[in-house]
Scaffold this motif. Sequence first.
Motif: not given
Length: 340
Positions: A202-206, A76-78, A70-74, A82-83
Amino acid sequence: MRTERKPTRLDRVFARLDREPERPAHIDMPRMSRHRTVLFGSTLAFYVAIVWAVVITSWLVRLDWRVMFFRPYEQWAQLHAFVDYYVVLGQRGPTAVMVAAWLGWRSWRQHTLRPLLALGVSLLLLNITVGAAKYGMGRLGPHYATEIGSSEMWLGGSIFPSGHTANAVVTWGILAYLASTPRARRWLSALSAVTSLGVGLSTVYLGTHWLSDVLLGWVAGLLILLALPWFEPMIARAEDRIFDWRDRWRERRSARQGRTVPVAPLPAAAPVMLRPLTDREDTAVPEPVSASRSATRSPVYLAPGPHTGRAERTPVTPTGSRRPSHGERHPRGSAPSARP
C-alpha cells in the motif's frame, strides 16, 4: 477505632493476577533454539545485503525508480480510497491500541503480565532499531527525490526502512508469537503475514516509499520477532519485580492502616423540657431561659392578644411604674390563645 479501606480497582486487578494461570501447562515460553538462531543470522545477512544494494545504487535502486515512474496510484485509481484506509493497519498508534487491548484481556484471563510486557519490549526494540536506521541513512522518499536514478541516501530523509511495514510485521506478528496453541499460531502467522504484506504494498502504491524501503521494513520487523526469545528472561524478571513492588506497597499500606485513631466520645445531648399545655395554649412552650440571659435582653413586646387582668401584667420599668391598661395585652412569657 480501626477503619477498613475499600479495595480499589488496582487492588482487584492484582488480586486477579495472583490467581493460578488458566493457560495450558504444556505451553512454554519460546527459546532461542538453533533453528531460530540460524534463521535470525540469515535474516540479518539479508538486511545488510539490501542496505548495501541501495548504497551502491545497484539494480534494486533502478527497480525503485521504475516502480515510481509507473505510478500505481494512477494506474489503479479506483483502489485509492480503499488503500488510504488499509494503510492505517501499519500506523503505530491505532495498531498498538488495538493489539494492547487484546493482549490486556489475555493478561487478565491468564493472570500474567507477560503478553503486555512482550508487546512493550517489541515496540521498544522497533523504535530503537528502525528509528536509528531511518535517521542514520537519511534517505529521501519518491515525492522528494532530487536526482533521477540516485539512491537519495544521506540527504536528511527518514523513510528507509519503511516504518509502516516494520510496525505491521511486529504489531500483528506478536499475536502469533504469544499464541497458546500451535493451530492458533499458524493462523495468526498467516494473518500477520498477509496484513504486513498488504501494508507494505500500500505504501508503494501511494508513492510514499520505495520498493526497497518496504523490503527492508519486512526484514527489520522479522528480526525483532526472531530476537524476542533473548528478552524472555528480562520480561520474567520485570514481571517478578512488578509483583514484588506490589507486595511491598501492600505491606506499607497495611502498616499505615494498622494504627488506631482515638476518637473522643460525643457529648450527650441535653434534654429539652417542655411546659405542659394549658387550656389557653395549643402549642408546647419551652421553659424560660435563665435570669442572667433574660436580663441582658431587651423587653419583647408581643402582638396584641385577648384581654387580661391588670394584676397579671409585669412591670416594664425598673421603678415599677405601669403602662396604661391595654385591652389586648396578655402576660409576658405566655403565648396568645388561638382566635376564633
